[in-house]
Design an enzyme around this catalytic site. Structure first.
Site, mmCIF file in Angstrom:
data_model
loop_
_atom_site.group_PDB
_atom_site.id
_atom_site.type_symbol
_atom_site.label_atom_id
_atom_site.label_comp_id
_atom_site.label_asym_id
_atom_site.label_seq_id
_atom_site.Cartn_x
_atom_site.Cartn_y
_atom_site.Cartn_z
ATOM 1 N N ILE A 146 10.152 0.052 0.823
ATOM 2 C CA ILE A 146 9.510 1.154 0.111
ATOM 3 C C ILE A 146 8.168 0.672 -0.406
ATOM 4 O O ILE A 146 8.095 -0.332 -1.122
ATOM 5 C CB ILE A 146 10.398 1.621 -1.063
ATOM 6 C CG1 ILE A 146 11.784 2.001 -0.533
ATOM 7 C CG2 ILE A 146 9.745 2.774 -1.812
ATOM 8 C CD1 ILE A 146 12.891 1.857 -1.528
ATOM 9 N N CYS A 147 7.125 1.378 -0.041
ATOM 10 C CA CYS A 147 5.777 1.035 -0.502
ATOM 11 C C CYS A 147 5.598 1.687 -1.870
ATOM 12 O O CYS A 147 5.245 2.862 -1.987
ATOM 13 C CB CYS A 147 4.738 1.536 0.505
ATOM 14 S SG CYS A 147 3.068 1.018 0.086
ATOM 15 N N LEU A 148 5.906 0.927 -2.909
ATOM 16 C CA LEU A 148 5.864 1.422 -4.277
ATOM 17 C C LEU A 148 5.347 0.292 -5.160
ATOM 18 O O LEU A 148 5.988 -0.757 -5.266
ATOM 19 C CB LEU A 148 7.272 1.866 -4.723
ATOM 20 C CG LEU A 148 7.430 2.413 -6.126
ATOM 21 C CD1 LEU A 148 6.676 3.732 -6.290
ATOM 22 C CD2 LEU A 148 8.895 2.603 -6.467
#
Length: 138
Positions: free
Chosen positions: A78-80
């Protein structure tokens, strides 16, 4: 971690539940999809490193049900930024999972990240120390 787990179990946020096996440092969070993901169920693996909460937990979606989302790679990562540069020790695993639910809930289309082909071959859940986040590029 025990305190966080107890709070999560006693008052689970809507659309979320958590299970823990023998290892207290590994949680499986089941997420009921909202928005365009309504009716879908996803599982997140949350692993707490030894130096938690100084560094964030490792969080990624488990196959086979990984949402198609502009911030979710096909390997489950997850690109967070909260999982990397914007992590603060005052945050909790529950707040991270709620943030992930929120990004799913605000999605308007099911598209892959622009750099999915390059990133999807990586092992999921690695520390996001040197990531360039999509929102940083816009």
């Amino acid at each position: 971690i025990q305190r966080e787990l107890k709070a999560f179990l006693q008052d689970p946020p809507e659309h979320l539940s958590v299970k823990v096996g023998k290892n207290l440092r590994v949680w499986i969070v089941t997420m009921q999809g909202i928005g365009i993901y309504k009716g879908q169920t996803f599982q997140l693996r949350v692993k707490f490193p030894n130096n938690y909460p100084t560094v964030p937990p490792s969080v990624y979606f488990l196959p086979p049900h990984i949402p198609t989302h502009e911030h979710v790679y096909t390997n489950g990562d997850i690109c967070l930024s909260l999982l990397g540069k914007d992590w603060r020790p005052t945050m909790t695993a529950q707040s991270i999972v709620l943030s992930i639910l929120s990004i799913l809930g605000t999605a308007t289309s099911k598209t892959l990240p622009m750099d999915n082909a390059r990133h999807a071959q990586n092992k999921p859940g690695e520390y996001q120390e040197h990531w360039v986040y999509h929102d940083d590029c816009t």
